[in-house]
Motif scaffolding. Structure first.
Motif, PDB file in Angstrom:
ATOM      1  N   ASP A 297       0.816  -1.215   0.000  1.00 57.61           N
ATOM      2  CA  ASP A 297       0.000   0.000   0.000  1.00 57.61           C
ATOM      3  C   ASP A 297       0.848   1.263   0.000  1.00 57.61           C
ATOM      4  O   ASP A 297       0.441   2.295  -0.527  1.00 57.61           O
ATOM      5  CB  ASP A 297      -0.958   0.025   1.199  1.00 57.61           C
ATOM      6  CG  ASP A 297      -2.129  -0.928   1.026  1.00 57.61           C
ATOM      7  OD1 ASP A 297      -2.341  -1.410  -0.112  1.00 57.61           O
ATOM      8  OD2 ASP A 297      -2.817  -1.185   2.021  1.00 57.61           O
TER       9      ASP A 297
ATOM     10  N   THR B 288       2.377   5.984  -5.844  1.00 54.84           N
ATOM     11  CA  THR B 288       1.961   6.067  -7.247  1.00 54.84           C
ATOM     12  C   THR B 288       0.785   7.018  -7.409  1.00 54.84           C
ATOM     13  O   THR B 288       0.759   7.845  -8.327  1.00 54.84           O
ATOM     14  CB  THR B 288       1.599   4.657  -7.781  1.00 54.84           C
ATOM     15  OG1 THR B 288       2.742   3.816  -7.646  1.00 54.84           O
ATOM     16  CG2 THR B 288       1.165   4.715  -9.226  1.00 54.84           C
TER      17      THR B 288
ATOM     18  N   ARG C  65       1.649   1.815  -3.563  1.00 52.30           N
ATOM     19  CA  ARG C  65       0.440   2.229  -4.289  1.00 52.30           C
ATOM     20  C   ARG C  65       0.086   3.678  -3.975  1.00 52.30           C
ATOM     21  O   ARG C  65      -0.286   4.432  -4.870  1.00 52.30           O
ATOM     22  CB  ARG C  65      -0.727   1.299  -3.971  1.00 52.30           C
ATOM     23  CG  ARG C  65      -0.591  -0.050  -4.664  1.00 52.30           C
ATOM     24  CD  ARG C  65      -1.891  -0.822  -4.692  1.00 52.30           C
ATOM     25  NE  ARG C  65      -2.359  -1.287  -3.404  1.00 52.30           N
ATOM     26  CZ  ARG C  65      -2.036  -2.451  -2.865  1.00 52.30           C
ATOM     27  NH1 ARG C  65      -1.247  -3.282  -3.505  1.00 52.30           N
ATOM     28  NH2 ARG C  65      -2.510  -2.802  -1.693  1.00 52.30           N
TER      29      ARG C  65
END
Length: 183
Positions: free
Chosen positions: A168, A174, A171
């Motif tokens: 996570d 990103t 992520r």
């Protein structure tokens, strides 16, 4: 932005998968965020350097006006500038404690973030934020720090320790890279 307390974690949108962080903020989080801001953002550096530069200018002007000798001027600078730096660091610590005192009553926080923004739900309050509220972000070893944009002068923190899955963190990085400028 979904404002129903973070239900967007279960929605599969065109923006990608949402990430969830659950954490309890600490004063140390805010201190780390403010120190990183002071080192890496232009406004943070300006704020951190203001007191030492003002102290150096004041000592220099006073020394010239009083016709002080060069050794007195140098000794005054050597004493005054480090004290101003110390005061700046203490000021950041005090600001971090004050910021923490504002969010401490919210208790444990749950943040759900996707490409539209983030929804934060605490034990006593919740709010949502579009990424347009922040202009840029920076990353420290323990935090993601969101810095306010034109409509907000604030600092928001997201501790990495709150990640529900180690992936996570990547992520979220990103998502932030797609929506904010990284410092």
């Amino acid at each position: 932005m979904d404002t129903r307390g973070g239900d967007s974690i279960h929605q599969n949108t065109d923006f990608g998968t949402a990430v969830e962080f659950v954490y309890r903020p600490t004063a140390a989080d805010f201190e780390e965020a403010l120190r990183a801001r002071a080192r890496r953002s232009p406004s943070g550096r300006a704020q951190a350097l203001m007191a030492p530069l003002t102290a150096a200018a004041a000592v220099s002007v006073f020394s010239v006006l009083q016709d002080a000798s060069l050794p007195v001027w140098i000794i005054s600078l050597v004493i005054t500038v480090p004290i101003a730096f110390w005061a700046t660091v203490r000021g950041l610590r005090t600001m971090a404690r004050r910021m923490f005192s504002i969010v401490e009553p919210y208790g444990q926080c749950r943040v759900v973030a996707d490409d539209r923004g983030a929804v934060t739900t605490g034990e006593r309050a919740s709010f949502s934020m579009d990424w347009t509220v922040s202009r840029e972000y920076l990353e420290t070893p323990g935090l993601f720090v969101l810095l306010g944009g034109d409509r907000s002068a604030g600092v928001a923190i997201l501790p990495k320790r709150g990640a529900q899955d180690p992936a996570d963190v990547d992520r979220l990085r990103t998502i932030l890279d797609r929506n904010l400028k990284r410092l």
